[in-house]
Enzyme design. Sequence first.
Site, PDB file in Angstrom:
ATOM      1  N   GLY A  59       0.840  -1.198   0.000  1.00 40.20           N
ATOM      2  CA  GLY A  59       0.000   0.000   0.000  1.00 40.20           C
ATOM      3  C   GLY A  59       0.867   1.237   0.000  1.00 40.20           C
ATOM      4  N   CYS A 106       5.351  -6.059   1.681  1.00 42.22           N
ATOM      5  CA  CYS A 106       5.711  -4.642   1.681  1.00 42.22           C
ATOM      6  C   CYS A 106       5.029  -3.918   2.850  1.00 42.22           C
ATOM      7  CB  CYS A 106       5.384  -4.010   0.332  1.00 42.22           C
ATOM      8  SG  CYS A 106       6.190  -2.399   0.081  1.00 42.22           S
ATOM      9  N   TYR A 107       4.036  -3.053   2.576  1.00 48.47           N
ATOM     10  CA  TYR A 107       3.318  -2.405   3.677  1.00 48.47           C
ATOM     11  C   TYR A 107       2.733  -3.447   4.619  1.00 48.47           C
ATOM     12  CZ  TYR A 107      -0.077   0.415   6.241  1.00 48.47           C
ATOM     13  OH  TYR A 107      -0.787   1.024   7.247  1.00 48.47           O
ATOM     14  N   HIS A 149       8.232  -7.421  -3.255  1.00 52.22           N
ATOM     15  CA  HIS A 149       7.006  -7.843  -3.944  1.00 52.22           C
ATOM     16  C   HIS A 149       7.246  -9.149  -4.695  1.00 52.22           C
ATOM     17  CE1 HIS A 149       4.508  -4.254  -3.264  1.00 52.22           C
ATOM     18  NE2 HIS A 149       5.667  -3.607  -3.259  1.00 52.22           N
ATOM     19  N   GLU A 203       5.083 -11.017  -6.009  1.00 49.96           N
ATOM     20  CA  GLU A 203       4.097 -11.179  -7.074  1.00 49.96           C
ATOM     21  C   GLU A 203       4.530 -10.549  -8.391  1.00 49.96           C
ATOM     22  OE1 GLU A 203       2.890  -7.273  -5.088  1.00 49.96           O
ATOM     23  OE2 GLU A 203       3.912  -9.134  -4.567  1.00 49.96           O
ATOM     24  N   ASP A 231     -15.914 -13.536 -23.228  1.00 49.39           N
ATOM     25  CA  ASP A 231     -16.565 -13.696 -21.924  1.00 49.39           C
ATOM     26  C   ASP A 231     -17.970 -14.283 -22.061  1.00 49.39           C
ATOM     27  OD1 ASP A 231     -14.274 -12.503 -20.967  1.00 49.39           O
ATOM     28  OD2 ASP A 231     -15.170 -10.507 -20.849  1.00 49.39           O
ATOM     29  N   LYS A 291      -9.487 -12.707 -16.739  1.00 49.50           N
ATOM     30  CA  LYS A 291      -9.607 -12.969 -18.170  1.00 49.50           C
ATOM     31  C   LYS A 291      -8.763 -14.162 -18.616  1.00 49.50           C
ATOM     32  CE  LYS A 291     -11.219 -10.537 -21.128  1.00 49.50           C
ATOM     33  NZ  LYS A 291     -12.517 -10.522 -21.843  1.00 49.50           N
TER      34      LYS A 291
END
Length: 517
Positions: free
Chosen positions: A60, A87-88, A176, A178, A234, A373
């Site tokens: 954040g 992180c945060y 991070h 990710e 979709d 997606k």
Amino acid sequence: MTGADAQHDLVLVVDFGAQYAQLIARRVREAHVYSEIVSRTMPVAEMLAKQPKAIIFSGGPASVHVDSAPSIDHAIYEAGVPILGICYGAQLVARDLGGEVERTGSGEYGRTAITLAPGVPSVLFADAAVDQEVWMSHGDSIVAAPAGFVVTASTESVPVATLENRERAIYGVQFHPEVGHTQRGMEILKAFLFEGAGCRPTWTNSSIIEQQVAEIRAQVGTERVICGLSGGVDSAVAAALVHKAIGDQLTCVFVDTGLLRLGEADQVEETFRRQFQVDLVHVKAGDRFLDALDDVVDPERKRKIIGELFIRVFEEVARDYDDSRFLVQGTLYPDIVESGGSDNAVIKSHHNVGGLPDDMNFELVEPLRHLFKDEVRCVGEELGLPEEIVWRQPFPGPGLAVRIVGTITPERVQILQLADAIVVEEIRRAGLYREIWQSFAVLPAVRTVGVMGDDRTYAYPIVIRAVTSDDAMTADWARLPYDVLERISSRVINEVPGVNRVAYDVTSKPPGTIEWE
């Protein structure tokens, strides 16, 4: 779909305002563990009621030292659910449990080398190399771990890059994992999920299909169902899933809004009615949509008008099918997030979420509402849908209405259809269609001065938009080759009446969105 499902474990990603919260959730799913994003304002009791197998605190933008810093009820640390702070989120864990977080004046940003603590057992770094590159983005730093935690990695400027308490199953990483720039980032996340939290890797394409088929059958029983089919991936995957579940109980409705791409109505008819023998109702409603949008400029109003009119058309069709009360939509998880679901800020009201009228008569069937997606495409392939449908670039439900910036007129729609067709054709010709998430034309409803054939012109500009992305939550502008841009520009100006200028949008998301409205 909740953590109470015996079929799948649930990981909650608590969003503390991170730009990467959606990416964390996707990475967890890539490890075949189901994840959901929740706001940090959700009461801890509600989080625990979902029976999560693990909880991840996102990063954040705030500092833990400011009075308004996002926080969380300390009860979460006593619940016995494994926690990973990123992180945060790691700083919050350290502060809340008695460690020290300081403003050292030397933040870390970008690629940073970390060194593992020699001889210290680690859940997150089992069998890892001593030196690794990670992606840092923080101003404050953890300078002392709480009692009971061990420091398992550091950097040159920060003594605590990771902290672990195996007994309490609470972990923190200052970087991070990710983000793709972090070496072995997925391995670190998997170590937390499987070793630290004991999650099961059951979230697969086959399991998604099996579970959704069962849920659809339980929801609709033997009743008739109609599906809003646009021809995009979709709605096509949603229709295929529902058809697998209930067969001939399904009728698909294709609404020609007059705001579609050039030749799209014929393409949908050919693909779904003739090729796949789908029970397809084709409603030609272009005049109704254009009349409803007359003199409307505000994009949120456009989306809500279109969303309501779609529902009214579906209601009219439903009356011919025993007043069917079920409507299938291809709503995705990012649609929910961007429309303000789960206590998120409203970025834009998707016509099929925030644009729906309060008084509609339908019960929604949304088999894709938990999926990103890329997951939808994988499910489509698993269901046997053809490549040209599964890998079609996304097209917004409101159509060209959100690509005409300003008032919508038949003339402007026609200009944009022609320009957009050229953009897509040249992108395909260059062999870039699968590499690019979306490529299209935008028409700002302004005119600019130009010169053509020694005469002054006062005509529209066309803006080309092309982005790369994994899930549409973040995106980067595509570095199209100059020769491709040149061909597009030359063709648009020469072949589309009313256009005298072409520009290229080099804005990423954030700060911009992919669509202009």
